[in-house]
Structure formats: structure tokens, C-alpha cells
Design an enzyme around this catalytic site. Structure first.
Site, short mmCIF file in Angstrom:
data_model
loop_
_atom_site.label_atom_id
_atom_site.label_comp_id
_atom_site.label_asym_id
_atom_site.label_seq_id
_atom_site.Cartn_x
_atom_site.Cartn_y
_atom_site.Cartn_z
N CYS A 73 64.21 26.99 67.71
CA CYS A 73 63.28 27.71 67.72
C CYS A 73 62.79 29.27 68.16
O CYS A 73 62.70 29.64 67.46
CB CYS A 73 61.81 26.73 68.22
SG CYS A 73 62.32 26.76 69.74
N HIS A 98 67.84 17.35 70.98
CA HIS A 98 66.75 17.65 71.80
C HIS A 98 66.35 15.76 71.83
O HIS A 98 66.00 15.35 73.17
CB HIS A 98 65.34 18.13 70.95
CG HIS A 98 65.70 19.07 71.00
ND1 HIS A 98 65.87 20.06 71.24
CD2 HIS A 98 65.88 20.06 69.50
CE1 HIS A 98 65.84 21.86 71.08
NE2 HIS A 98 66.16 21.00 69.74
#
Length: 456
Positions: free
Chosen positions: A42, A10
């Protein structure tokens, strides 16, 4: 300007895109040890549970996109050493074991985190798995078909989401945690008591205050989990006990927290001015107490990576810090939290009080309604808001973002008690539920003041 970026999930992906967008002449070289980038871990539970059908949707970028932007991307390349003083990195190509040495003007450390793996017997047994990256997600998905008894070790967000995913598939699920509550980093007992009861009502075995000690197996495959409180049959075990920063490369070269998380300033620079860092390898600048904390969240990583790109060629955009705001959906419950709770406030060195309020989210004359469970944590003496929790079958999770903004802007309970929110019976009461929550805190302080005056 030659920029070397180590790691590209990320924070790394966001950093590369922003660097090239704002500095099109920059020479950006990326080294990533995996064969993919930008995987949203996630979403693993959603994939396992069948909500997400195609795991490719959990990627929001790819090496080809970064290359098209102008980056020199090297996948399956492992950086084995960093020499901060001489501005060099040493790299091994995992495909052919060749090595190379690279210099840089600016270094970006976005090396991420890795699951904490306790020293337990039987870790090498088949079907004892981790849950972090894409390859691990694929392994869980592949092996779950033949597993009927699933044991999850760890009651944080990832563990709880996996509990729901497997339970919805009809698996026999056991959740084990060494602490006395699930989700203890995010929620106080008023909330976790409700959630734990709900889990048990759905047939999930919840074993708290039990430390996992070892795994046993037959023919090389796990079949039992041994804890300080009992033994549990298992076809599959998933370890979700937390994460640690991947920062061994720079140990002793730049400033870190005791756990190795890199310390950064307001412009994402480390203690060395030509070394930047972002994401799970870093400590965040934590607004509730004005200090540092290790809070590995994708939201933090994306934001921090973007700011690396903004500031790589000079201080331009200040890092606003974080409140560790997060949300969770669990068996119909919509849950949001931000900042500290009653337990963590003490760890963060804050003197706090809190109020807990249960109310309907909209007027009683509406034909349908839901209870909303709320808590506000504030600093004693200043009345500054430093934390909040909200939970309901109605989706009020966006209110956690409102509370996050209140913390970042150092609002007091009085500010929130009387701030202007709209009223519309479909959505809320004449006083919005956040007004009501803060007004309860104001009233609590009034009564405490009266009591103190009476006792003076």
C-alpha cells in the site's frame, strides 16, 4: 509442536511472531519464495510519488528478526506441493534447485495473492508492469524516469493511488477501467461522481466502460494501449485489475470459495483441523451478511495472522470477522468506507436502504468549515447498520472506524442516531455528523412507515 508456515508477508509475519511469543518451544519453519518479507504494498504509490524516500521503510520486519525470535527461516524457497493428508510439504531451493521434503504437525497457509493478469496481447512488451511486491515497486520506480505518458489499467485503490502519484509528478496520466465508475467496490455514485470530476479537472484522462484489449509497441517497448473504446499512447502501463488468492497448492484438499479463497472457521482453522490459513489466500468472515467474502487487505491479513498464532495450540481467541473497512487520500479528499454499499449489498444477499447527507462538519459560526459527504446503508426490517461511506476535505476518516464498530456490534440506525458523542465546535456540531446521518435514516423510515400505513 512443529509448525510449517508457507509464505511470509503480512499474515505470515504476524503468525510467526505470535506463535513464537505464545509457544516459545514450538519449532517454526518458514518457507518464502521471495528474498524479502513484510513489504507494505500500500506504500508503493507513496514511494513512486516521492512521499516515501526510502523504500526500506515499507518493511516492518525482516528474516533476521524472525530468526532471532526462534524461527527457522528459509528465503527463496518455493513450496511446490502440499500433501495435507500425510502432513508433508515439498520444497525447491530457488538458489541451487535442490529439493527437500518436510513434515509438520500444524501447517499455516499464508501464501497471499497475485495480480489478476488478463489474457491480453502485448503483455510481454517492455514497460507493461504489475504492482504488488517490492521487486515490482522497484521496477516501476526505475522505469518511471523516462516515462511521460502513463496508463493505469484499473480504478481500484492501487490504481487510483498510482494515478495521483504520477499526476503529481507532471506525467500525462490515463486511467482505464471496464466498469462505469472508479472505486466501485468501496463507494457509491454520489462520491465517485465528485472524484471523477476532480480527476478530469486535473488533466487526467478518465476512460470508463472501456475494456483493455491489447498493447502495441515498437522495438519491444509498449507505446499504445488498445481498448474497446479507443487507442491511447503510453510509455508505461501498469495493470491494477485486482487480485486472486494463491491457493493452487491445496486445490481439492481443503474447502475454498469458487475463486480458490480458503474458508476458515472462527479460530482460523480450515476444513482440515491441523491446517490454518490467513491473509489474502483466505476468504474473510464478513459481518455485514454473516457469510464469506474475498477481500484482500493488509489489515485483514495482519489481524488474521495474529489469530493463527493465538489459536495454533488450541481455540483461544475468536475471529471477530471484518467489515472491509478502508481509507484513501486522493487529491485532498479524505475518504473512508466500511461494509456494503448500495451495489454490493445486493451481491451479498442483503435487502437494504440508504441515506445520503451533505452537511458542514462543524457549526457555521466557525471561521473555516468543510462539507462532509456521508452515506449510511442499513438492512430493511431490522434497521441494522451494514455499511457506511464518508468523504471530506476535512479528515473525518476515523469515523469509518466508528461505523465499522457499529456494524460488528449489530447496531441499528436508532443506536447511532442517539449515541453519546462529544460536542466541541472545533471538531463537530452539537449533534455529531454521524448522529445527523443516522437521524436522517430514522426519519426516512418514519416517512416510509407513514406511507405504507396510508396505502394499507
Amino acid at each position: 509442536m512443529k509448525v510449517v508456515v508457507i509464505g511470509c508477508t503480512h499474515a505470515g509475519t504476524s503468525a510467526v511472531k505470535t506463535i513464537l511469543n505464545e509457544n516459545p518451544d514450538a519449532n517454526v519453519i518458514v518457507y518464502e519464495r521471495n528474498d524479502n518479507i513484510s513489504f507494505l504494498s500500500c506504500g508503493i504509490a507513496l514511494y513512486v510519488g516521492g512521499t516515501v524516500k526510502d523504500p526500506q521503510g515499507l518493511f516492518y520486519s525482516n528474516p533476521e528478526e524472525l530468526s532471532a525470535l526462534g524461527a527457522d527461516v528459509h528465503m527463496e524457497h518455493d513450496v511446490t506441493k502440499v500433501d495435507v493428508e500425510n502432513k508433508k510439504v515439498y520444497v525447491t531451493n530457488l538458489k541451487d534447485n535442490s529439493t527437500l521434503e518436510e513434515t509438520y504437525d500444524k501447517l499455516v497457509l499464508t501464501t497471499g495473492s497475485w495480480p489478476i493478469i488478463p489474457p491480453l496481447g502485448g503483455l510481454d512488451l517492455e514497460n507493461v508492469l504489475l504492482c504488488k511486491n517490492y521487486n515490482q515497486a522497484q521496477e516501476i520506480f526505475t522505469r518511471q524516469t523516462d516515462a511521460e505518458k502513463v496508463v493505469i489499467i484499473g480504478g481500484g485503490y492501487i490504481g487510483i493511488e498510482l494515478v495521483e502519484a504520477f499526476a503529481e509528478q507532471g506525467k500525462q496520466v490515463t486511467l482505464i477501467d471496464g466498469l462505469d465508475r472508479i472505486l466501485n467496490k468501496y463507494l457509491d455514485p454520489e462520491f465517485t461522481d465528485i472524484l471523477e470530476e476532480d480527476l478530469r479537472s486535473k488533466g487526467i484522462t478518465v476512460r470508463l466502460n472501456e475494456m483493455c484489449q491489447s498493447f502495441e509497441g515498437e522495438n519491444g517497448k509498449v507505446n499504445k494501449v488498445i481498448t474497446s473504446g479507443g487507442e491511447y499512447e503510453a510509455d508505461m502501463v501498469i495493470l491494477c485489475v485486482g487480485f486472486r488468492p494463491n491457493t493452487d497448492l491445496i486445490k481439492g484438499q481443503i474447502d475454498t470459495l469458487p475463486n480458490g479463497a480458503i474458508l476458515i472457521d472462527d479460530y482460523m482453522k480450515t476444513s482440515h483441523p491441523d491446517v490454518f490459513a490467513a491473509g489474502d489466500s483466505c476468504a474473510v468472515n464478513y459481518n455485514p451478511n454473516g457469510g464469506h467474502a474475498y477481500i484482500p487487505l493488509a489489515t485483514n491479513a495482519v489481524r488474521m495472522g495474529t489469530l493463527v498464532g493465538k489459536n495454533i495450540n488450541g481455540d483461544k481467541v475468536r475471529y471477530r470477522g471484518t467489515q472491509s473497512t478502508s481509507g484513501l487520500y486522493l487529491f485532498g479528499w479524505n475518504i473512508g468506507s466500511t461494509g456494503v454499499n448500495d451495489a454490493s449489498s445486493k451481491v451479498m444477499g442483503l435487502d437494504t436502504r440508504s441515506v445520503y447527507v451533505v452537511d458542514n462538519y462543524r457549526p457555521e459560526f466557525m471561521p473555516e468549515n468543510e462539507k462532509i459527504y456521508m452515506k449510511l446503508v442499513y438492512e430493511v426490517g431490522t434497521n441494522r447498520i451494514v455499511g457506511g461511506q464518508i468523504m471530506s476535505k476535512y479528515d473525518a476518516t476515523a469515523s469509518a472506524n466508528t461505523l465499522s464498530l457499529a456494524i460488528q456490534n449489530k447496531m441499528t440506525i436508532e443506536d447511532l442516531a442517539y449515541v453519546d458523542f462529544f460536542f466541541q465546535p472545533v471538531f463537530d456540531r452539537p449533534w455529531n455528523y454521524l448522529n445527523i446521518l443516522a437521524q436522517a435514516a430514522v426519519e426516512q423510515e418514519r416517512l416510509i412507515s407513514l406511507e405504507e400505513s396510508a396505502n394499507a
